[in-house]
Design a protein around this motif. Structure first.
Motif, PDB file in Angstrom:
ATOM      1  N   TRP A  85      35.688  36.588  44.360  1.00 19.61           N
ATOM      2  CA  TRP A  85      36.775  37.554  44.510  1.00 19.61           C
ATOM      3  C   TRP A  85      38.003  36.957  45.211  1.00 19.61           C
ATOM      4  O   TRP A  85      39.129  37.102  44.749  1.00 19.61           O
ATOM      5  CB  TRP A  85      36.264  38.797  45.253  1.00 19.61           C
ATOM      6  CG  TRP A  85      37.283  39.892  45.267  1.00 19.61           C
ATOM      7  CD1 TRP A  85      37.495  40.810  44.279  1.00 19.61           C
ATOM      8  CD2 TRP A  85      38.231  40.164  46.288  1.00 19.61           C
ATOM      9  NE1 TRP A  85      38.532  41.631  44.627  1.00 19.61           N
ATOM     10  CE2 TRP A  85      38.998  41.271  45.855  1.00 19.61           C
ATOM     11  CE3 TRP A  85      38.522  39.595  47.529  1.00 19.61           C
ATOM     12  CZ2 TRP A  85      40.036  41.813  46.626  1.00 19.61           C
ATOM     13  CZ3 TRP A  85      39.550  40.142  48.289  1.00 19.61           C
ATOM     14  CH2 TRP A  85      40.297  41.235  47.845  1.00 19.61           C
ATOM     15  N   SER A  86      37.768  36.251  46.335  1.00 14.30           N
ATOM     16  CA  SER A  86      38.923  35.726  47.094  1.00 14.30           C
ATOM     17  C   SER A  86      39.689  34.703  46.263  1.00 14.30           C
ATOM     18  O   SER A  86      40.921  34.633  46.324  1.00 14.30           O
ATOM     19  CB  SER A  86      38.476  35.045  48.381  1.00 14.30           C
ATOM     20  OG  SER A  86      37.744  35.947  49.126  1.00 14.30           O
ATOM     21  N   ARG A  87      38.957  33.918  45.495  1.00 14.25           N
ATOM     22  CA  ARG A  87      39.646  32.907  44.689  1.00 14.25           C
ATOM     23  C   ARG A  87      40.472  33.559  43.579  1.00 14.25           C
ATOM     24  O   ARG A  87      41.535  33.068  43.221  1.00 14.25           O
ATOM     25  CB  ARG A  87      38.636  31.914  44.103  1.00 14.25           C
ATOM     26  CG  ARG A  87      39.236  30.527  44.042  1.00 14.25           C
ATOM     27  CD  ARG A  87      38.179  29.499  43.842  1.00 14.25           C
ATOM     28  NE  ARG A  87      37.887  29.324  42.433  1.00 14.25           N
ATOM     29  CZ  ARG A  87      36.845  28.631  41.977  1.00 14.25           C
ATOM     30  NH1 ARG A  87      36.006  28.073  42.819  1.00 14.25           N
ATOM     31  NH2 ARG A  87      36.643  28.502  40.693  1.00 14.25           N
ATOM     32  N   ALA A  88      39.983  34.671  43.060  1.00 15.45           N
ATOM     33  CA  ALA A  88      40.785  35.403  42.060  1.00 15.45           C
ATOM     34  C   ALA A  88      42.121  35.820  42.671  1.00 15.45           C
ATOM     35  O   ALA A  88      43.180  35.716  42.038  1.00 15.45           O
ATOM     36  CB  ALA A  88      40.008  36.627  41.572  1.00 15.45           C
ATOM     37  N   CYS A  89      42.084  36.262  43.932  1.00 19.74           N
ATOM     38  CA  CYS A  89      43.330  36.648  44.622  1.00 19.74           C
ATOM     39  C   CYS A  89      44.235  35.432  44.798  1.00 19.74           C
ATOM     40  O   CYS A  89      45.446  35.490  44.512  1.00 19.74           O
ATOM     41  CB  CYS A  89      43.037  37.252  45.998  1.00 19.74           C
ATOM     42  SG  CYS A  89      42.063  38.752  45.944  1.00 19.74           S
ATOM     43  N   GLU A  90      43.645  34.333  45.277  1.00 18.67           N
ATOM     44  CA  GLU A  90      44.446  33.114  45.508  1.00 18.67           C
ATOM     45  C   GLU A  90      45.119  32.640  44.231  1.00 18.67           C
ATOM     46  O   GLU A  90      46.241  32.148  44.240  1.00 18.67           O
ATOM     47  CB  GLU A  90      43.546  31.996  46.035  1.00 18.67           C
ATOM     48  CG  GLU A  90      43.248  32.074  47.507  1.00 18.67           C
ATOM     49  CD  GLU A  90      42.372  30.893  47.930  1.00 18.67           C
ATOM     50  OE1 GLU A  90      42.881  29.770  47.994  1.00 18.67           O
ATOM     51  OE2 GLU A  90      41.170  31.124  48.146  1.00 18.67           O
ATOM     52  N   GLU A  91      44.382  32.777  43.135  1.00 20.85           N
ATOM     53  CA  GLU A  91      44.907  32.346  41.836  1.00 20.85           C
ATOM     54  C   GLU A  91      46.248  33.032  41.541  1.00 20.85           C
ATOM     55  O   GLU A  91      47.234  32.393  41.171  1.00 20.85           O
ATOM     56  CB  GLU A  91      43.876  32.721  40.758  1.00 20.85           C
ATOM     57  CG  GLU A  91      44.212  32.280  39.365  1.00 20.85           C
ATOM     58  CD  GLU A  91      44.014  30.778  39.162  1.00 20.85           C
ATOM     59  OE1 GLU A  91      43.044  30.228  39.691  1.00 20.85           O
ATOM     60  OE2 GLU A  91      44.857  30.170  38.478  1.00 20.85           O
ATOM     61  N   LEU A  92      46.281  34.338  41.741  1.00 21.64           N
ATOM     62  CA  LEU A  92      47.512  35.067  41.425  1.00 21.64           C
ATOM     63  C   LEU A  92      48.585  34.824  42.478  1.00 21.64           C
ATOM     64  O   LEU A  92      49.777  34.719  42.164  1.00 21.64           O
ATOM     65  CB  LEU A  92      47.219  36.564  41.294  1.00 21.64           C
ATOM     66  CG  LEU A  92      46.371  36.954  40.083  1.00 21.64           C
ATOM     67  CD1 LEU A  92      46.216  38.464  40.011  1.00 21.64           C
ATOM     68  CD2 LEU A  92      46.965  36.448  38.773  1.00 21.64           C
TER      69      LEU A  92
END
Ligand code: 9WN
Length: 423
Positions: free
Chosen positions: A57-64
Protein backbone atom coordinates in the motif's frame (compact mmCIF):
# COMPACT_ATOMS: atom_id res chain seq x y z
CA UNK A 1 -9.53 -24.34 -18.22
CA UNK A 2 -10.55 -21.79 -15.64
CA UNK A 3 -7.43 -19.62 -15.30
CA UNK A 4 -8.25 -19.03 -11.65
CA UNK A 5 -8.69 -22.64 -10.60
CA UNK A 6 -5.25 -23.60 -9.23
CA UNK A 7 -4.31 -21.90 -5.93
CA UNK A 8 -0.64 -22.96 -6.08
CA UNK A 9 -0.29 -21.54 -9.54
CA UNK A 10 -1.91 -18.33 -8.38
CA UNK A 11 0.53 -18.03 -5.49
CA UNK A 12 3.50 -18.58 -7.82
CA UNK A 13 2.16 -16.03 -10.29
CA UNK A 14 1.61 -13.49 -7.53
CA UNK A 15 5.16 -14.04 -6.25
CA UNK A 16 6.56 -13.65 -9.76
CA UNK A 17 4.60 -10.43 -10.32
CA UNK A 18 5.84 -8.95 -7.05
CA UNK A 19 9.42 -9.92 -7.97
CA UNK A 20 9.12 -8.01 -11.25
CA UNK A 21 7.74 -4.95 -9.48
CA UNK A 22 10.46 -5.10 -6.82
CA UNK A 23 13.14 -5.35 -9.50
CA UNK A 24 11.67 -2.39 -11.39
CA UNK A 25 11.40 -0.20 -8.27
CA UNK A 26 14.07 2.53 -8.20
CA UNK A 27 13.50 3.55 -4.59
CA UNK A 28 11.03 6.27 -5.55
CA UNK A 29 9.13 4.94 -8.56
CA UNK A 30 8.60 1.89 -10.73
CA UNK A 31 10.10 1.97 -14.21
CA UNK A 32 8.03 0.19 -16.88
CA UNK A 33 11.03 -1.96 -17.82
CA UNK A 34 14.59 -1.67 -16.56
CA UNK A 35 16.28 -1.88 -19.95
CA UNK A 36 13.89 -0.25 -22.37
CA UNK A 37 12.05 2.34 -20.28
CA UNK A 38 14.40 3.40 -17.46
CA UNK A 39 12.32 6.37 -16.22
CA UNK A 40 8.85 6.90 -14.75
CA UNK A 41 5.86 6.95 -17.12
CA UNK A 42 2.59 8.53 -16.15
CA UNK A 43 -0.17 6.05 -16.93
CA UNK A 44 2.18 3.14 -16.22
CA UNK A 45 2.52 4.48 -12.67
CA UNK A 46 -1.24 4.71 -12.29
CA UNK A 47 -1.57 1.03 -13.31
CA UNK A 48 1.28 0.07 -10.99
CA UNK A 49 -0.31 1.94 -8.08
CA UNK A 50 -3.61 0.15 -8.72
CA UNK A 51 -1.84 -3.23 -8.75
CA UNK A 52 0.15 -2.49 -5.61
CA UNK A 53 -2.71 -1.03 -3.61
CA UNK A 54 -3.69 -4.40 -2.08
CA UNK A 55 -0.14 -5.75 -1.65
CA UNK A 56 2.26 -2.84 -1.03
CA UNK A 57 0.00 0.00 0.00
CA UNK A 58 2.66 2.56 0.99
CA UNK A 59 4.60 1.96 -2.20
CA UNK A 60 1.46 2.54 -4.25
CA UNK A 61 1.23 5.97 -2.58
CA UNK A 62 4.91 6.73 -3.19
CA UNK A 63 4.49 5.79 -6.83
CA UNK A 64 1.92 8.52 -7.40
CA UNK A 65 3.63 11.09 -5.20
CA UNK A 66 6.86 10.77 -7.15
CA UNK A 67 4.92 11.25 -10.37
CA UNK A 68 3.21 14.37 -9.00
CA UNK A 69 6.65 15.76 -8.12
CA UNK A 70 6.97 16.24 -11.88
CA UNK A 71 3.64 18.06 -12.27
CA UNK A 72 3.85 21.43 -13.99
CA UNK A 73 2.40 24.62 -12.52
CA UNK A 74 -0.19 24.52 -15.34
CA UNK A 75 -1.49 21.30 -13.77
CA UNK A 76 -0.09 19.11 -16.56
CA UNK A 77 1.14 15.73 -15.34
CA UNK A 78 4.03 14.89 -17.69
CA UNK A 79 4.12 11.59 -19.50
CA UNK A 80 7.71 10.93 -18.37
CA UNK A 81 9.47 11.97 -15.17
CA UNK A 82 13.14 11.35 -15.87
CA UNK A 83 15.46 9.69 -13.41
CA UNK A 84 18.74 11.64 -13.65
CA UNK A 85 20.55 8.59 -12.26
CA UNK A 86 19.40 6.31 -15.07
CA UNK A 87 21.65 5.53 -17.99
CA UNK A 88 20.77 8.00 -20.74
CA UNK A 89 19.60 5.20 -22.99
CA UNK A 90 16.07 6.35 -23.74
CA UNK A 91 15.40 8.66 -26.66
CA UNK A 92 14.09 11.33 -26.50
CA UNK A 93 15.62 12.02 -23.09
CA UNK A 94 15.78 15.19 -20.96
CA UNK A 95 18.20 16.98 -23.29
CA UNK A 96 15.57 16.88 -26.02
CA UNK A 97 12.60 17.98 -23.89
CA UNK A 98 14.55 20.71 -22.01
CA UNK A 99 11.77 21.12 -19.46
CA UNK A 100 14.17 23.09 -17.25
CA UNK A 101 13.95 25.99 -19.71
CA UNK A 102 10.18 26.23 -19.32
CA UNK A 103 8.93 28.34 -16.42
CA UNK A 104 5.91 26.08 -15.85
CA UNK A 105 7.99 22.94 -15.31
CA UNK A 106 9.14 22.02 -11.79
CA UNK A 107 12.69 22.94 -10.80
CA UNK A 108 15.15 20.09 -10.53
CA UNK A 109 12.80 17.40 -11.85
CA UNK A 110 13.39 16.83 -15.57
CA UNK A 111 10.24 15.78 -17.40
CA UNK A 112 8.80 15.47 -20.88
CA UNK A 113 6.47 18.21 -22.14
CA UNK A 114 3.53 15.95 -22.98
CA UNK A 115 0.91 14.22 -20.87
CA UNK A 116 -0.76 10.77 -20.94
CA UNK A 117 -4.23 9.34 -20.17
CA UNK A 118 -5.36 10.79 -16.80
CA UNK A 119 -6.03 7.60 -14.88
CA UNK A 120 -4.60 8.98 -11.65
CA UNK A 121 -7.80 9.89 -9.81
CA UNK A 122 -8.96 6.31 -10.37
CA UNK A 123 -5.65 5.10 -8.92
CA UNK A 124 -6.06 7.34 -5.85
CA UNK A 125 -9.57 5.97 -5.42
CA UNK A 126 -8.16 2.44 -5.55
CA UNK A 127 -5.56 3.33 -2.93
CA UNK A 128 -8.26 4.86 -0.72
CA UNK A 129 -10.57 1.91 -1.14
CA UNK A 130 -8.02 -0.77 -0.23
CA UNK A 131 -6.18 0.98 2.60
CA UNK A 132 -6.16 -0.79 5.95
CA UNK A 133 -4.96 2.31 7.79
CA UNK A 134 -7.91 4.64 7.19
CA UNK A 135 -6.17 7.69 8.71
CA UNK A 136 -3.18 7.28 6.42
CA UNK A 137 -5.55 6.84 3.50
CA UNK A 138 -7.40 10.03 4.33
CA UNK A 139 -4.11 11.91 4.59
CA UNK A 140 -3.08 10.54 1.21
CA UNK A 141 -6.33 11.62 -0.45
CA UNK A 142 -5.97 15.10 1.05
CA UNK A 143 -2.40 15.33 -0.16
CA UNK A 144 -3.10 14.26 -3.74
CA UNK A 145 -6.41 16.10 -4.11
CA UNK A 146 -4.91 19.46 -5.25
CA UNK A 147 -2.70 17.66 -7.78
CA UNK A 148 -5.69 15.84 -9.26
CA UNK A 149 -7.86 18.94 -9.36
CA UNK A 150 -5.08 20.91 -11.09
CA UNK A 151 -4.58 18.09 -13.60
CA UNK A 152 -8.28 18.06 -14.47
CA UNK A 153 -8.44 21.85 -14.68
CA UNK A 154 -5.53 21.78 -17.12
CA UNK A 155 -7.28 19.28 -19.36
CA UNK A 156 -10.55 21.21 -19.30
CA UNK A 157 -8.86 24.49 -20.20
CA UNK A 158 -5.61 24.08 -22.14
CA UNK A 159 -6.73 20.89 -23.91
CA UNK A 160 -10.30 21.64 -24.91
CA UNK A 161 -9.02 22.55 -28.36
CA UNK A 162 -12.29 21.61 -30.04
CA UNK A 163 -14.30 23.82 -27.67
CA UNK A 164 -16.91 21.12 -26.93
CA UNK A 165 -15.74 19.69 -23.61
CA UNK A 166 -13.37 16.94 -24.77
CA UNK A 167 -9.61 16.99 -24.16
CA UNK A 168 -7.37 16.82 -27.24
CA UNK A 169 -4.11 14.95 -27.39
CA UNK A 170 -1.38 16.85 -29.21
CA UNK A 171 0.96 13.94 -29.87
CA UNK A 172 0.43 10.18 -30.38
CA UNK A 173 2.55 9.54 -27.26
CA UNK A 174 -0.15 11.26 -25.22
CA UNK A 175 -2.63 8.53 -26.11
CA UNK A 176 -0.43 5.81 -24.62
CA UNK A 177 -1.32 3.90 -27.82
CA UNK A 178 1.69 5.29 -29.66
CA UNK A 179 1.73 3.63 -33.05
CA UNK A 180 -2.00 2.99 -33.29
CA UNK A 181 -3.19 3.15 -36.90
CA UNK A 182 -5.61 5.84 -35.69
CA UNK A 183 -2.72 8.30 -35.83
CA UNK A 184 -1.47 7.40 -39.32
CA UNK A 185 -3.50 10.01 -41.20
CA UNK A 186 -2.85 12.98 -38.89
CA UNK A 187 0.84 12.06 -38.81
CA UNK A 188 0.99 11.78 -42.59
CA UNK A 189 -0.52 15.25 -42.88
CA UNK A 190 2.25 16.92 -40.85
CA UNK A 191 4.00 19.69 -42.79
CA UNK A 192 7.43 18.35 -41.98
CA UNK A 193 9.65 19.07 -44.94
CA UNK A 194 11.67 22.24 -44.63
CA UNK A 195 11.46 22.54 -40.86
CA UNK A 196 14.95 22.52 -39.44
CA UNK A 197 15.00 21.71 -35.76
CA UNK A 198 18.63 22.47 -35.17
CA UNK A 199 19.64 18.83 -35.33
CA UNK A 200 18.98 18.08 -38.96
CA UNK A 201 16.53 18.64 -41.78
CA UNK A 202 13.49 16.40 -41.66
CA UNK A 203 12.98 14.49 -44.84
CA UNK A 204 12.21 11.06 -43.50
CA UNK A 205 8.82 9.47 -43.64
CA UNK A 206 9.16 7.23 -40.60
CA UNK A 207 6.69 7.45 -37.75
CA UNK A 208 9.50 7.89 -35.30
CA UNK A 209 10.86 10.97 -37.04
CA UNK A 210 7.41 12.43 -37.17
CA UNK A 211 6.92 11.82 -33.44
CA UNK A 212 10.20 13.54 -32.62
CA UNK A 213 9.57 16.41 -35.02
CA UNK A 214 6.19 17.05 -33.43
CA UNK A 215 7.65 17.02 -29.93
CA UNK A 216 10.42 19.43 -30.95
CA UNK A 217 7.99 21.82 -32.56
CA UNK A 218 5.93 21.97 -29.39
CA UNK A 219 9.08 22.44 -27.32
CA UNK A 220 10.35 25.24 -29.58
CA UNK A 221 7.01 27.00 -29.15
CA UNK A 222 7.70 27.01 -25.39
CA UNK A 223 4.98 24.43 -24.64
CA UNK A 224 2.47 27.26 -24.76
CA UNK A 225 -1.33 26.78 -24.75
CA UNK A 226 -1.85 29.53 -27.37
CA UNK A 227 0.44 27.73 -29.78
CA UNK A 228 -1.43 24.47 -29.19
CA UNK A 229 -4.75 26.12 -29.92
CA UNK A 230 -3.73 28.12 -32.98
CA UNK A 231 -0.79 26.43 -34.67
CA UNK A 232 0.12 22.96 -33.50
CA UNK A 233 -0.53 20.61 -36.44
CA UNK A 234 -1.62 17.54 -34.45
CA UNK A 235 -4.77 17.74 -32.35
CA UNK A 236 -7.02 14.71 -31.89
CA UNK A 237 -9.94 13.91 -29.60
CA UNK A 238 -9.28 10.32 -28.61
CA UNK A 239 -12.09 8.19 -27.15
CA UNK A 240 -9.75 6.22 -24.86
CA UNK A 241 -8.09 9.32 -23.38
CA UNK A 242 -11.49 10.94 -22.83
CA UNK A 243 -13.10 7.75 -21.51
CA UNK A 244 -10.34 7.51 -18.92
CA UNK A 245 -10.71 11.20 -18.10
CA UNK A 246 -14.45 10.70 -17.57
CA UNK A 247 -13.82 7.73 -15.25
CA UNK A 248 -11.36 9.85 -13.30
CA UNK A 249 -13.92 12.67 -13.00
CA UNK A 250 -16.31 10.17 -11.40
CA UNK A 251 -13.51 9.01 -9.10
CA UNK A 252 -12.87 12.66 -8.14
CA UNK A 253 -16.55 13.11 -7.35
CA UNK A 254 -16.31 10.10 -4.99
CA UNK A 255 -13.04 11.34 -3.48
CA UNK A 256 -14.65 14.72 -2.86
CA UNK A 257 -17.09 12.92 -0.56
CA UNK A 258 -14.14 11.42 1.31
CA UNK A 259 -12.60 14.78 2.18
CA UNK A 260 -15.84 16.77 2.50
CA UNK A 261 -15.35 18.72 -0.75
CA UNK A 262 -18.04 19.45 -3.32
CA UNK A 263 -18.25 16.60 -5.84
CA UNK A 264 -20.81 18.19 -8.15
CA UNK A 265 -18.32 19.99 -10.43
CA UNK A 266 -16.74 16.63 -11.21
CA UNK A 267 -20.08 14.95 -11.86
CA UNK A 268 -20.88 17.82 -14.21
CA UNK A 269 -17.52 17.44 -15.90
CA UNK A 270 -18.25 13.72 -16.43
CA UNK A 271 -21.60 14.63 -17.99
CA UNK A 272 -19.92 17.15 -20.28
CA UNK A 273 -17.39 14.59 -21.45
CA UNK A 274 -20.13 11.99 -21.97
CA UNK A 275 -22.06 14.53 -24.07
CA UNK A 276 -18.91 15.34 -26.06
CA UNK A 277 -18.13 11.68 -26.68
CA UNK A 278 -21.63 10.99 -27.96
CA UNK A 279 -21.96 14.16 -30.03
CA UNK A 280 -18.50 14.22 -31.53
CA UNK A 281 -16.98 10.73 -31.60
CA UNK A 282 -19.91 8.30 -31.93
CA UNK A 283 -20.94 7.07 -35.34
CA UNK A 284 -22.11 3.51 -34.67
CA UNK A 285 -18.72 3.02 -32.96
CA UNK A 286 -16.37 5.47 -31.27
CA UNK A 287 -13.71 6.98 -33.52
CA UNK A 288 -10.97 9.53 -32.85
CA UNK A 289 -11.63 13.00 -34.26
CA UNK A 290 -8.85 14.77 -36.12
CA UNK A 291 -9.43 18.42 -35.20
CA UNK A 292 -7.04 19.70 -37.85
CA UNK A 293 -8.71 17.78 -40.68
CA UNK A 294 -12.15 18.37 -39.15
CA UNK A 295 -13.23 14.73 -39.47
CA UNK A 296 -13.42 11.37 -37.72
CA UNK A 297 -10.56 8.92 -38.33
CA UNK A 298 -12.30 5.88 -39.80
CA UNK A 299 -10.52 3.02 -38.08
CA UNK A 300 -11.75 0.91 -35.19
CA UNK A 301 -9.12 0.30 -32.55
CA UNK A 302 -9.03 -0.64 -28.89
CA UNK A 303 -9.22 3.10 -28.19
CA UNK A 304 -12.83 3.11 -29.33
CA UNK A 305 -13.85 1.12 -26.25
CA UNK A 306 -12.59 3.75 -23.80
CA UNK A 307 -16.06 5.35 -23.38
CA UNK A 308 -17.32 2.04 -21.98
CA UNK A 309 -15.46 3.03 -18.81
CA UNK A 310 -18.41 5.34 -18.20
CA UNK A 311 -21.11 3.41 -16.33
CA UNK A 312 -23.53 6.13 -17.48
CA UNK A 313 -23.15 5.38 -21.21
CA UNK A 314 -26.64 4.68 -22.56
CA UNK A 315 -27.66 1.11 -23.41
CA UNK A 316 -28.16 2.16 -27.05
CA UNK A 317 -24.39 2.69 -27.22
CA UNK A 318 -23.21 -0.08 -24.92
CA UNK A 319 -25.11 -2.76 -26.87
CA UNK A 320 -23.56 -2.06 -30.29
CA UNK A 321 -20.13 -1.54 -28.72
CA UNK A 322 -20.19 -4.93 -27.04
CA UNK A 323 -21.37 -6.50 -30.30
CA UNK A 324 -18.45 -4.86 -32.11
CA UNK A 325 -16.05 -6.06 -29.44
CA UNK A 326 -17.33 -9.61 -29.75
CA UNK A 327 -17.50 -9.80 -33.54
CA UNK A 328 -14.39 -7.88 -34.66
CA UNK A 329 -11.99 -8.10 -31.71
CA UNK A 330 -12.76 -11.08 -29.44
CA UNK A 331 -14.15 -13.55 -31.98
CA UNK A 332 -11.26 -13.62 -34.46
CA UNK A 333 -8.47 -13.67 -31.86
CA UNK A 334 -7.43 -16.60 -29.66
CA UNK A 335 -5.76 -14.28 -27.13
CA UNK A 336 -7.83 -11.13 -26.84
CA UNK A 337 -8.13 -8.18 -26.98
CA UNK A 338 -6.27 -7.11 -30.14
CA UNK A 339 -5.42 -3.42 -30.21
CA UNK A 340 -6.79 -3.00 -33.73
CA UNK A 341 -9.75 -4.53 -35.50
CA UNK A 342 -8.43 -7.81 -36.92
CA UNK A 343 -9.89 -7.35 -40.40
CA UNK A 344 -8.55 -3.80 -40.83
CA UNK A 345 -5.88 -3.38 -43.51
CA UNK A 346 -3.61 -1.75 -40.96
CA UNK A 347 -3.86 -4.67 -38.50
CA UNK A 348 -0.42 -6.14 -37.76
CA UNK A 349 -0.20 -8.92 -35.16
CA UNK A 350 3.47 -8.13 -34.42
CA UNK A 351 3.56 -4.38 -33.95
CA UNK A 352 2.70 -2.87 -30.56
CA UNK A 353 -0.56 -0.94 -30.81
CA UNK A 354 -1.34 -2.07 -34.35
CA UNK A 355 -2.59 -5.53 -33.39
CA UNK A 356 -1.10 -7.17 -30.26
CA UNK A 357 -3.13 -7.65 -27.07
CA UNK A 358 -2.14 -5.71 -23.95
CA UNK A 359 -2.73 -6.37 -20.27
CA UNK A 360 -3.61 -2.76 -19.47
CA UNK A 361 -6.31 -2.34 -22.10
CA UNK A 362 -7.71 -5.79 -21.23
CA UNK A 363 -7.86 -4.66 -17.63
CA UNK A 364 -9.57 -1.37 -18.53
CA UNK A 365 -12.18 -3.21 -20.59
CA UNK A 366 -12.73 -5.60 -17.72
CA UNK A 367 -13.41 -2.64 -15.43
CA UNK A 368 -15.77 -1.25 -18.03
CA UNK A 369 -17.61 -4.58 -18.30
CA UNK A 370 -17.96 -4.70 -14.52
CA UNK A 371 -19.37 -1.17 -14.52
CA UNK A 372 -22.10 -2.24 -16.95
CA UNK A 373 -22.94 -5.45 -15.13
CA UNK A 374 -21.58 -7.57 -18.00
CA UNK A 375 -20.41 -10.42 -15.79
CA UNK A 376 -19.61 -12.93 -18.55
CA UNK A 377 -17.47 -10.40 -20.44
CA UNK A 378 -15.76 -9.36 -17.22
CA UNK A 379 -14.82 -12.98 -16.45
CA UNK A 380 -13.74 -13.69 -20.01
CA UNK A 381 -11.36 -10.71 -20.01
CA UNK A 382 -9.86 -11.67 -16.65
CA UNK A 383 -9.40 -15.30 -17.69
CA UNK A 384 -7.92 -14.41 -21.08
CA UNK A 385 -5.46 -11.97 -19.52
CA UNK A 386 -4.29 -14.41 -16.87
CA UNK A 387 -3.86 -17.07 -19.54
CA UNK A 388 -1.59 -14.70 -21.49
CA UNK A 389 0.75 -13.99 -18.58
CA UNK A 390 0.76 -17.59 -17.38
CA UNK A 391 1.81 -18.79 -20.81
CA UNK A 392 4.17 -16.03 -21.92
CA UNK A 393 5.17 -14.15 -18.76
CA UNK A 394 4.83 -10.44 -17.98
CA UNK A 395 5.60 -9.32 -21.49
CA UNK A 396 4.88 -5.85 -22.81
CA UNK A 397 2.26 -7.19 -25.25
CA UNK A 398 1.14 -10.42 -26.88
CA UNK A 399 0.36 -11.89 -30.27
CA UNK A 400 -3.45 -11.98 -30.41
CA UNK A 401 -3.51 -15.24 -32.39
CA UNK A 402 -1.03 -17.50 -30.61
CA UNK A 403 -0.40 -15.59 -27.36
CA UNK A 404 3.35 -15.33 -27.95
CA UNK A 405 4.97 -12.57 -25.89
CA UNK A 406 6.19 -9.45 -27.71
CA UNK A 407 8.12 -6.35 -26.71
CA UNK A 408 10.14 -6.33 -23.51
CA UNK A 409 10.01 -8.81 -20.63
CA UNK A 410 9.24 -8.14 -16.97
CA UNK A 411 6.98 -5.26 -17.86
CA UNK A 412 5.58 -3.47 -14.83
CA UNK A 413 1.93 -2.93 -15.69
CA UNK A 414 1.57 -6.52 -16.91
CA UNK A 415 2.78 -7.66 -13.48
CA UNK A 416 0.85 -5.07 -11.48
CA UNK A 417 -2.50 -5.66 -13.13
CA UNK A 418 -2.03 -9.41 -12.82
CA UNK A 419 -1.91 -8.80 -9.06
CA UNK A 420 -5.20 -6.96 -9.29
CA UNK A 421 -6.77 -9.75 -11.36
CA UNK A 422 -5.61 -12.35 -8.84
CA UNK A 423 -6.78 -10.37 -5.82
C1 9WN B 1 6.58 6.57 -25.42
C2 9WN B 1 6.09 3.11 -21.20
C3 9WN B 1 5.38 3.59 -22.44
C4 9WN B 1 3.86 3.42 -22.34
C5 9WN B 1 3.16 3.63 -23.67
C6 9WN B 1 3.84 2.76 -24.72
C7 9WN B 1 5.32 3.08 -24.81
C8 9WN B 1 6.78 5.07 -25.18
C9 9WN B 1 7.70 4.50 -26.25
O1 9WN B 1 5.92 2.84 -23.55
O2 9WN B 1 5.46 4.44 -25.18
O3 9WN B 1 5.85 7.15 -24.39
O4 9WN B 1 8.90 4.77 -26.16
O5 9WN B 1 7.22 3.80 -27.15
O6 9WN B 1 3.21 2.90 -25.96
O7 9WN B 1 1.79 3.32 -23.54
O8 9WN B 1 3.35 4.32 -21.41
O9 9WN B 1 5.69 1.80 -20.89
Amino acid sequence: MDARSAPDEDTALERAALDVLDANWTGTATVPSVGRYPHQWSWDSAFVAIGLSRRRWSRACEELLSLFAGQWSTGMVPHIVFDPAARDSYYPGPSIWRSGECAAAPRGVPTSGLTQPPLHACAVWWIWRYARDRDAALAFVRRTWPCLVAQHRYLASARDLGGEGLAAIVHPWESGLDDSPAWDAPLAALPMVGYACGLEDWRSDSHHDRWVWLALRYRDAGYGPGYLRDEHPFAVEDPMFNGIWLASCLALADLAGVIGADGRPFEEAAERIRGGLLARLWEGAFYARDLRAGSLIPIRTIGGFGPLLDPGMPATVVGPLVELLESCFLGPSGYPVPSCEVRALQFDRERYWRGPSWVNTNWLLRQAAAGHGLGALERLLATATLRLVRQAGFRECFDPFDGMGRGCRDFSWSAALTLDLLA
